[in-house]
Write an enzyme that holds these catalytic residues in place. Structure first.
Site, PDB file in Angstrom:
ATOM      1  N   HIS A 155     -44.530 -35.690  79.508  1.00 54.87           N
ATOM      2  CA  HIS A 155     -44.612 -34.414  79.299  1.00 54.87           C
ATOM      3  C   HIS A 155     -44.570 -33.574  80.383  1.00 54.87           C
ATOM      4  CE1 HIS A 155     -45.648 -35.074  75.032  1.00 54.87           C
ATOM      5  NE2 HIS A 155     -46.102 -35.904  75.260  1.00 54.87           N
ATOM      6  N   CYS A 197     -39.756 -31.961  78.674  1.00 49.89           N
ATOM      7  CA  CYS A 197     -39.489 -30.560  78.512  1.00 49.89           C
ATOM      8  C   CYS A 197     -39.157 -29.645  79.666  1.00 49.89           C
ATOM      9  CB  CYS A 197     -40.778 -29.969  77.506  1.00 49.89           C
ATOM     10  SG  CYS A 197     -41.179 -31.003  76.263  1.00 49.89           S
TER      11      CYS A 197
END
Lengths: 383, 562
Positions: A155, A197
């Site tokens: 992440h 991301c």
């Protein structure tokens, strides 16, 4: 009239000469590397981050299949999905629904597992500042002729990547780590792939030469996962790495596919996010860089043309052993489980010793209480 | 009214004293407790080292044998000349090569030695007379009519540090000493470049400091092939037997290593430590299927498939987990009975006589065919003794290449003696020592300068005393190494350069130097503001109030006086 013919003759000579050198030197000037390393990191834990472990394992599997041995791969997995209690098929990690491809395999070697995957350990592996007791399998022993592939997944956000849900590495730290690697000539060329991301933010701050970077999404975009598997209950892979794996399954060790093909992997129609890449710091043209320069390990070989003729007879080594035999030491096994040291047993006392302080004190107390309560007149009954 | 005055006074005193305590005691205390411990580093000396000016000196002795100089010229010799060659590599690095040449005539014993029938024997007897120190050369100029050298050979390079140079035909009659020296000078220079150091070798050794643009492709191949300088190397000999049911192989590896490999490694001891081990792997196949070639009636591996042979085997080789030294692997592959004999073909489809190949910075593989040792009707398994002399001949040649002993083809007219039983000629060792010293010095200077730069840039890293001590010892060793190179003591220069590189690597890779303390400025504010602002605001406001009251009083006093 004579000059052009002379020139063409000279040109022919040069071409012939360089062809000869080409034959002799072979593939040496296509890329300057002699060995390959790979550092594959999955930074998230917990069962719902199954897809990050599957991402890393699929890249590990491709890299091993294309020839990089385990001794040259540093695999860091922050959590163990294959043996997780919630895994309905233990000892497997699947990359595709309907359980088509088990990327865990039989011979996976994880070098950093669980809580050992921290920002500090990752930076220590990259810069080489490990404590001297670290074994060889946990070190990145690259030299100035190594091509390194670094793959990060987890992440991330704008300028950082989250490790283990508790700490983060920033893009400045990563760029500084690569600069320190360059200063110490720990790589020849480096390919950096990140599937998180806003992954493109992680390579924005690079400033060392010979770095090529790929990311799964631009700043402001999220990288999406591919598809869930209803039997396992979680998303199995991220889109970018899924299509990357599909692309790599078609590559074999002798393939001539180059980096421009890699940049085309997972266009926006398939990935929803826009993959990005950065090649301005790379010295060679990406079209001339083979996929196997980073993902595989194609060794350069040279034929040995000279030998040395040795005519001495072989010395017998037994002569030396005779002297050694006279001073043979006897060895004996050390007690493997020294029970007495573990359990702290008191040794049994062989001789009689006067009673301990506790017993004495206890009896004194009893006597005192007796005589206090019943008076001293009972003493004469005793004595 | 008086009490409010006293109260106000007390308040002012309180505010002033708190402010005084905060400023005089608090701020220095906070400064001292939040500063990181940084031991002193010799930064100025490190910056001096960043500008590297190396001077390499070689001593050459040119000895004129009888018949090369006339008696009146003999009186002018002995003489000494020195020559400097300057090269600027880039803005930080410059090299100077100094050749001190001493000319003299041969002694009687040397003349006797030169009267031997062959050059090799002459070399041996010359060596018995005197031993040249490390880094120096002796060139014997022999008359043209000498029988030592064959017809077309001008120069013979011996196994130690001597060379025989035949004087040219045009120098037979009527020349002065200066003409003779001028005639000899270019040939001696070419000889020196072969036997001691050449500009290409030294610049290749500086590759850590100077990233050269890919010029000569052969030199790139040379620089990629040899291992970089390291304090130790591990050598592993592996015997691969894919077919134990047919072949029972016996190899006397201990004896072979002791006889053939150990002399070379003992000679290379000033350079590095070597540790050797060996293993036998059963059922280990090559990763490539060889093809049957009808024309040669044998199985062949062509040059393109060799690159894919190594990887599947490497996974099974294992390594010594205890050290981080580079590993050299030498594999001996005995093909299985169904795929014998197996030959390696080069790019021109010719069979390779040594039947071996090597991979840069990895090691070598040799294919040893055993089908000639037994007939077709023999009971398997067959006992086979491997001819270790032949095997070690190939491995020794590969070992020389991988360790950086370049055997480039000598220029025409030069004859190089085959290296002796130790596998390494003395002048080859000198060459290796020169390039290794320069390489060590270059690597150590870049390490130290980049470490100093890193520590300067990042103010948060703690510099412990042991790191400062390593850096200081690295700097002193480097200065000593450069000085010894200048004066021509090659052995000491190599030793100091090794100490320098060990100390600098230990300092650079110290685990305590990890910089994890990257705080962007907004994070720094975010940490300190909640701590200091609530405390400082009342103090500041009260100080401002006191200041405004003082100003008010002064204004009142002024209006009163007016």
């Amino acid at each position: 009239m004579k000059i052009p013919t002379l020139l063409s003759l000279f040109a022919a000579c040069f071409v012939a000469g360089s062809a000869n050198i080409e034959e002799n030197v072979g593939q040496f000037f296509s890329s300057g590397h002699t060995n390959n390393w790979a550092v594959l990191v999955c930074t998230s834990r917990f069962w719902f981050n199954y897809r990050h472990v599957a991402n890393t394992l699929s890249v590990y599997r491709s890299v091993k299949r294309l020839g990089i041995p385990d001794s040259h791969i540093v695999l860091m997995l922050a959590d163990d999905m294959a043996c997780n209690h919630r895994n309905p098929k233990p000892a497997t990690v699947f990359s595709h629904k309907n359980m088509e491809l088990n990327v865990y395999g039989d011979d996976v070697e994880v070098d950093y597992r669980g809580y050992e995957v921290t920002v500090e350990n990752f930076l220590r592996v990259l810069t080489g500042r490990l404590p001297p007791s670290t074994p060889r399998s946990k070190r990145l022993l690259s030299d100035d002729r190594s091509n390194i592939l670094i793959y990060l997944t987890g992440h991330g956000g704008n300028g950082f990547l989250k490790f283990q849900d508790s700490e983060e590495i920033s893009n400045v730290e990563l760029a500084d780590a690569f600069e320190q690697m360059w200063q110490k000539r720990r790589y020849n060329e480096l390919l950096f792939i990140i599937d998180t991301c806003q992954g493109a933010s992680m390579y924005e701050r690079f400033y060392s030469p010979n770095l090529m970077a790929l990311a799964s999404s631009q700043v402001g975009e999220d990288s999406l996962s591919h598809q869930p598997d209803l039997a396992i209950g979680v998303h199995l892979m991220d889109r970018y790495t899924f299509y990357l794996l599909e692309f790599l399954e078609d590559i074999h060790p002798a393939s001539k596919a180059n980096m421009n093909d890699l940049f085309k992997v997972c266009p926006k129609s398939q990935c929803v996010s826009t993959p990005g890449h950065r090649t301005d710091l790379f010295l060679r043209d990406p079209g001339s860089v083979l996929i196997t320069d980073f993902f595989g390990s194609v060794r350069k070989v040279e034929i040995t043309t000279e030998t040395i003729s040795l005519t001495d007879p072989i010395k017998q080594v037994e002569e030396i052993a005779v002297h050694g035999e006279q001073e043979k030491e006897t060895y004996s096994y050390v007690d493997q489980l020294p029970v007495s040291e573990i359990i702290h047993q008191k040794p049994k006392q062989k001789d009689w010793h006067p009673p301990d302080g506790f017993i004495l004190g206890l009896w004194t107390l009893i006597l005192l209480v007796f005589f206090k309560s019943y008076g001293a007149k009972h003493l004469k009954h005793i004595f | 009214m008086a009490t409010t005055e006293v109260e106000r006074r007390r308040g002012q005193l309180a505010a002033l004293s708190i402010a005084a305590v905060v400023i005089i005691i608090g701020v220095p205390l906070w400064w001292r407790t939040t500063e990181t411990y940084r031991a002193w580093l010799p930064v100025s000396q490190i910056q001096e080292l960043a500008n590297l000016e190396l001077q390499l000196s070689a001593d050459v002795e040119v000895v004129f044998a009888r018949g090369t100089v006339t008696p009146e010229q003999q009186k002018k010799i002995p003489l000494t000349l020195s020559q400097d060659d300057e090269h600027v590599v880039d803005e930080d690095t410059s090299l100077r090569y100094r050749y001190e040449t001493r000319y003299r005539t041969a002694t009687i014993m040397e003349e006797d030695a030169l009267n031997q029938p062959t050059a090799a024997e002459a070399d041996l007897s010359l060596h018995m007379l005197s031993e040249s120190p490390c880094g120096s050369l002796v060139v014997y100029v022999v008359p043209e009519s000498t029988s030592l050298l064959p017809e077309d050979v001008e120069v013979y390079i011996g196994q130690r540090r001597t060379a025989l140079l035949r004087i040219g035909t045009q120098m037979r009659v009527g020349r002065t000493l200066d003409q003779l020296l001028d005639h000899l000078e270019p040939r001696i220079k070419k000889l020196l470049q072969l036997m001691s150091f050449s500009h290409t070798d030294i610049t290749a050794a500086l590759s850590d400091r100077v990233r050269l643009s890919p010029g000569n492709k052969e030199s790139i191949a040379d620089s990629m092939r040899a291992f970089k300088s390291s304090p130790g190397y591990e050598i592993t000999f592996s015997l691969l037997n894919p077919d134990p049911k047919s072949h029972r192989l016996h190899w006397d590896i201990e004896g072979a290593v002791q006889t053939f490999i150990q002399p070379l490694l003992t000679k290379l001891e000033p350079l590095a430590n070597f540790s050797i081990d060996s293993q036998i792997l059963y059922y280990a196949m090559l990763g490539v299927n060889p093809r049957f070639d009808n024309s040669h009636n044998a199985y062949t591996l062509n040059a393109d498939s060799l690159a894919h042979v190594i990887n599947p085997v490497e996974a099974r080789l294992g390594s010594n987990a205890a050290s981080s030294n580079p590993v050299l692997n030498f594999l001996l592959y005995v093909p299985d009975a169904n795929h014998s004999p197996l030959y390696i073909q080069d790019r021109k489809k010719q069979q390779v006589p040594s039947n071996a190949f090597h991979s840069p910075r990895w090691g070598g593989i040799m294919v040893y065919n055993v089908n000639s040792f037994y007939g077709p009707d023999v009971a398997f398994p067959v006992d086979i003794n491997i001819n270790m002399a032949k095997v070690m001949g190939v491995f020794l040649a590969q070992l020389r290449l991988l360790l950086g002993v370049q055997s480039s083809t000598p220029p025409p007219g030069f004859l190089v003696a085959p290296c002796g039983s130790s596998g390494l000629a003395d002048w080859e060792l000198d060459r290796l020592m020169w390039s290794r010293s320069v390489e060590n010095i270059a690597t150590a200077t870049t390490t130290i300068t980049s470490l100093a730069q890193l520590l300067d840039q990042i103010g948060n890293i703690v510099i412990n005393d042991n790191i400062a001590q390593q850096v200081s010892s690295a700097v002193t060793s480097l200065q000593l190494a450069v000085a010894e190179l200048e004066s021509g003591n090659l052995g000491f220069a190599l030793q100091y350069s090794k100490e320098a590189i060990l100390a600098s690597e230990r300092a650079f890779f110290d685990p305590s130097l990890l910089h994890l303390l990257y705080f962007p400025d907004d994070q720094k504010f975010a940490i300190y503001i909640p701590l200091f602002l609530p405390m400082c605001v009342p103090i500041l406001l009260s100080l401002l109030k006191i200041a405004s009251e003082v100003r008010q009083r002064r204004r009142d006093k002024q209006t009163k006086t007016d």
